[in-house]
Scaffold this motif. Structure first.
Motif, short mmCIF file in Angstrom:
data_model
loop_
_atom_site.label_atom_id
_atom_site.label_comp_id
_atom_site.label_asym_id
_atom_site.label_seq_id
_atom_site.Cartn_x
_atom_site.Cartn_y
_atom_site.Cartn_z
N LYS A 477 -47.28 -5.68 -13.23
CA LYS A 477 -46.21 -6.64 -13.49
C LYS A 477 -46.01 -6.95 -14.97
O LYS A 477 -45.36 -7.93 -15.33
CB LYS A 477 -46.43 -7.91 -12.68
CG LYS A 477 -47.79 -8.55 -12.79
CD LYS A 477 -47.91 -9.71 -11.80
CE LYS A 477 -49.29 -10.33 -11.86
NZ LYS A 477 -49.50 -11.36 -10.88
N VAL A 478 -46.58 -6.09 -15.81
CA VAL A 478 -46.51 -6.34 -17.25
C VAL A 478 -45.07 -6.47 -17.75
O VAL A 478 -44.76 -7.33 -18.58
CB VAL A 478 -47.25 -5.20 -18.01
CG1 VAL A 478 -46.83 -5.12 -19.46
CG2 VAL A 478 -48.75 -5.45 -17.93
N PHE A 479 -44.16 -5.63 -17.23
CA PHE A 479 -42.78 -5.66 -17.72
C PHE A 479 -41.87 -6.54 -16.86
O PHE A 479 -40.65 -6.51 -17.02
CB PHE A 479 -42.22 -4.23 -17.82
CG PHE A 479 -42.89 -3.43 -18.90
CD1 PHE A 479 -42.65 -3.71 -20.25
CD2 PHE A 479 -43.78 -2.42 -18.59
CE1 PHE A 479 -43.29 -2.99 -21.25
CE2 PHE A 479 -44.42 -1.68 -19.58
CZ PHE A 479 -44.17 -1.97 -20.92
N LEU A 498 -40.72 -13.51 -21.15
CA LEU A 498 -39.53 -12.67 -20.97
C LEU A 498 -39.53 -11.46 -21.91
O LEU A 498 -38.81 -10.50 -21.70
CB LEU A 498 -38.25 -13.49 -21.23
CG LEU A 498 -38.01 -14.66 -20.28
CD1 LEU A 498 -36.89 -15.54 -20.79
CD2 LEU A 498 -37.66 -14.14 -18.90
N GLY A 499 -40.32 -11.59 -22.98
CA GLY A 499 -40.25 -10.63 -24.08
C GLY A 499 -40.38 -9.18 -23.67
O GLY A 499 -39.56 -8.35 -24.05
N LEU A 500 -41.41 -8.85 -22.88
CA LEU A 500 -41.65 -7.44 -22.56
C LEU A 500 -40.57 -6.87 -21.64
O LEU A 500 -40.23 -5.69 -21.75
CB LEU A 500 -43.03 -7.24 -21.96
CG LEU A 500 -44.18 -7.28 -22.98
CD1 LEU A 500 -45.53 -7.27 -22.28
CD2 LEU A 500 -44.10 -6.13 -23.98
N SER A 501 -40.03 -7.71 -20.76
CA SER A 501 -38.95 -7.19 -19.89
C SER A 501 -37.72 -6.90 -20.74
O SER A 501 -36.99 -5.93 -20.49
CB SER A 501 -38.64 -8.16 -18.75
OG SER A 501 -38.01 -9.31 -19.24
N ILE A 506 -34.33 -2.90 -23.87
CA ILE A 506 -33.86 -2.44 -25.18
C ILE A 506 -34.21 -0.96 -25.37
O ILE A 506 -33.36 -0.14 -25.69
CB ILE A 506 -34.46 -3.29 -26.33
CG1 ILE A 506 -33.87 -4.70 -26.29
CG2 ILE A 506 -34.23 -2.64 -27.68
CD1 ILE A 506 -34.53 -5.68 -27.26
N VAL A 507 -35.50 -0.65 -25.19
CA VAL A 507 -35.95 0.72 -25.44
C VAL A 507 -35.23 1.71 -24.51
O VAL A 507 -34.74 2.75 -24.96
CB VAL A 507 -37.49 0.84 -25.29
CG1 VAL A 507 -37.94 2.28 -25.35
CG2 VAL A 507 -38.19 0.02 -26.37
N GLU A 508 -35.12 1.33 -23.25
CA GLU A 508 -34.42 2.23 -22.30
C GLU A 508 -32.94 2.33 -22.65
O GLU A 508 -32.34 3.39 -22.52
CB GLU A 508 -34.66 1.76 -20.87
CG GLU A 508 -36.09 2.05 -20.45
CD GLU A 508 -36.47 1.51 -19.08
OE1 GLU A 508 -37.60 1.77 -18.65
OE2 GLU A 508 -35.65 0.81 -18.44
#
Lengths: 552, 122
Positions: A477-479, A498-501, A506-508
């Protein structure tokens, strides 16, 4: 076309088989044989006459037999024209087929005789085979629907009756099947079912035939939108809809799919003056094969709801930011001693308030980003940049964070430049997130390493910490948003959850991928991989000038 | 000293901005609470920099700037917007109408002066 083999075999069974064989003759030979032939008329007549009651005189018997043979021959003609007939041995190998069988399946007799009838079966009647076999072995017949596969792979549906056949000694030697082609009925029923289902749907549905340049079917709502009524033979030439906006792009998409072989296409367009989402699917089976199903969803309500939601979030964030400007500003000025010296305890409390005001700002920014991601409106301002510069900038911007958590940050960003075509501000946002997380979860005195890896077509940037790592049970559940993870202690660490999601989106969105590697108690490495440069980009290393080649 | 006109409808934010610019010591600040007041004020005043809040009741920051640009003595004065709606598209739009910079709210009072000076230099 005639099938003398079937007639001959039928006769052999009949002539010696007694009453049972006679009844089989009447029941099956009528289906099997071709037009009345000399073979049947002579041999069949002899066989029947031999079995008639002895009190009839030979002449009368002959007369009756001739008449019966004639009638049977005529019945045979009709039934042979209508029915698809085959005979198999006990191993299910075909021994005889009639001409209609060849006509419908597309095979030649040579291709079929000696091969298993199961080769023509679809998966669904493969399952039926043992049941039919059991019934036949018990001397019983079976009737039901069986789909069969033609030589070209297409499927046709038959209503079939299978009966066992016996040799002269009464041994079961195989079976005979008579089938009626019910494909058209099947498809009409299917079409009626589809019409019933699609008429209940809120979306407009068309079936488009590119060759005919026409819609061969429209559901109720689609017809209603165009002011059309359902005709018995529904065929709506698309030229009739020329003036309707959006029809051109629908037809163009169908044609494009036909030429490229694509199975699906989706796009948004104005149709009948409203925003529509259009989904086009190539139909692959039945009579509709080669046509396109167009499903059109009116997005008016959705667009206005999204707009309202977006406006609401934007307004709320604005309304929150304005008082936060004063709160943060006032605290910032106090902390910088703009209003004179403060007692240590007051400074300490102000720092707490200031830090949490910062956190509130981050949450507002993250919520705005999430709203953009959810609405598919995340914007990217792409530029050609040296990834090393972005890392240096992130490192400098996080100097306070490094001091606060007593962490040293090292990177190999001083190596030769690696140019990528990306959104620098969004990448800095991702790097900030990685780096601040790494600092927060590192052991004091440890080192965080940022490693850039120049891969052939891409660049990998990893931020490696020596912290607590992520427990196995939390890794999936990290992202996720607001993932409630052990050891995360969000409020104390100042994260929003919320940051990692957002980083993932962004990266995708920039065409890359994101991930992490971790060992509990040892640390974690968060990384992203981005495509390096586009083929049409020219880099002049001498002066680090990057130019986009003009399109030719 | 740089002459700066600051247009902002929120009195608290006006005060924070005034304090932070006063602290820097390089600015001579005039403040107005709406675009209309600012337009009246600049008829006989030529600032070195214009600092405008974007979202204001009545004239927005953008409309205020457009009106100011019609005055020959303000045609080339650098203008900086402050906005709480720091959306990429909006920032781009403000730059396109001639903004020297766009400062997001909440701003850092300790670096506001430097941000303004840097925008003027650009």
């Amino acid at each position: 076309m005639r099938s003398p083999e079937i007639k001959l075999n039928t006769f052999k069974s009949l002539s010696v088989g007694g009453a049972a064989a006679v009844s089989w003759y009447f029941a099956t030979n009528a289906l099997l044989t071709g037009p009345m032939s000399n073979v049947v008329s002579v041999v069949g007549a002899v066989a029947i006459s031999a079995l008639l009651p002895s009190y009839l005189g030979a002449r009368r018997a002959r007369y009756i037999a001739d008449n019966q043979s004639l009638a049977l021959g005529q019945h045979i003609d009709v039934l042979n024209e209508h029915a698809i007939v085959n005979v198999v041995d006990r191993s299910t190998n075909l021994t005889e087929v009639n001409d209609r069988f060849l006509e419908v399946t597309g095979y030649s007799r040579e291709e079929l005789i000696g091969t298993s009838v199961h080769n023509l079966y679809c998966d669904e009647n493969q399952k039926l085979a043992p049941t039919i076999h059991l019934l036949l072995s018990m001397g019983k017949s079976w009737s039901g629907e069986t789909p069969l596969r033609r030589k070209d792979g297409s499927v046709f549906y038959t209503h079939t009756t299978v009966r066992p056949i016996y040799d002269l000694k009464g041994n079961w030697i195989g079976s005979i099947s008579a089938r009626t082609d019910v494909t058209q009925t099947h498809e009409l029923l299917a079409a009626r079912d589809i019409a019933q289902v699609t008429d209940e749907m809120k979306d407009d549905i068309w079936i488009v035939d590119c060759d005919m340049m026409a819609a061969t079917y429209m559901n109720k709502v689609a017809l209603g939108r165009l002011g059309l009524r359902r005709a018995a033979e529904q065929l709506i030439p698309l030229s009739q809809l020329k003036g309707v906006d959006g029809v051109g792009s629908i037809l163009a998409t169908c044609r494009d799919m036909r030429s490229t072989g694509a199975d699906n296409a989706q796009f948004e367009t104005e149709y009948c003056g409203k925003p529509f989402h259009i989904g086009v699917t190539r139909l692959k089976a039945g009579t509709l094969k080669g046509r396109f199903m167009v499903v059109m969803a009116d997005m008016t309500k959705r667009v206005s709801e999204e707009q309202r939601k977006s406006d609401f979030i934007s307004t709320v964030s604005h309304e929150l930011r304005s008082p936060l400007t004063s709160i943060k500003g006032a605290m910032g000025l106090l902390l910088s001693r703009a209003a004179g010296e403060l007692p240590d305890k007051a400074v300490s409390m102000l720092e707490i308030a200031h830090r949490n005001a910062d956190r509130l700002v981050l949450i507002i920014n993250d919520i705005l980003d999430l709203e953009k991601i959810a609405a598919g409106r995340m914007e990217f301002d792409r530029q050609v940049v040296n990834i090393s510069d972005l890392i240096t900038e992130t490192k400098n911007a996080n100097a306070t964070m490094q001091q606060r958590f007593a962490v040293k940050v090292e990177s190999n960003s001083d190596d030769s430049p690696i140019w990528i075509n990306t959104d620098p501000n969004r990448i800095i946002q991702v790097l900030n997130n990685f780096l601040s997380n790494a600092c927060k979860f590192s052991k004091p005195g440890s080192t965080v390493r940022i490693v850039i890896e120049d891969q052939s077509d891409s660049v990998r940037v990893a931020v490696k910490d020596q912290g607590t790592g992520i427990p196995i049970k939390d890794q999936h559940k990290v992202f996720e948003r607001f993932a409630d993870m052990e050891n995360s202690n969000r409020s104390a660490k100042g994260g929003t959850g919320l940051g990692l999601s957002i980083c993932k989106a962004i990266v995708e969105g920039l065409g890359g991928n994101i991930g992490f590697e971790t060992t509990e108690g040892i640390g974690a490495t968060f990384y992203f991989v981005l495509p390096k440069t586009e083929a049409n980009m020219e880099i002049t290393p001498a002066d680090n000038v990057v130019k986009m080649r003009s399109a030719s | 000293m740089l002459k700066l006109i600051h247009v902002e409808d929120d009195a608290d934010i006006r005060e924070i901005a005034k304090m932070s610019l006063d602290l820097a010591g390089d600015f001579d600040v005039i403040q107005c609470e709406c675009g209309e007041e600012a337009l009246a004020r600049v008829q006989d005043y030529t600032p070195d920099v214009i600092l405008l809040d974007m979202m204001m009741p009545g004239m927005t920051g953008r409309q205020t700037l457009e009106e100011m640009r019609k005055l020959p003595h303000l045609a080339n004065v650098p203008a900086i917007f402050m906005t709480a709606r720091a959306q990429h598209a909006e920032i781009e739009e403000l730059r396109n109408v001639g903004a020297a910079d766009v400062i997001s709210k909440p701003f850092d009072p300790m670096s506001l002066a430097d941000q303004i000076k840097s925008a003027i230099r650009k």
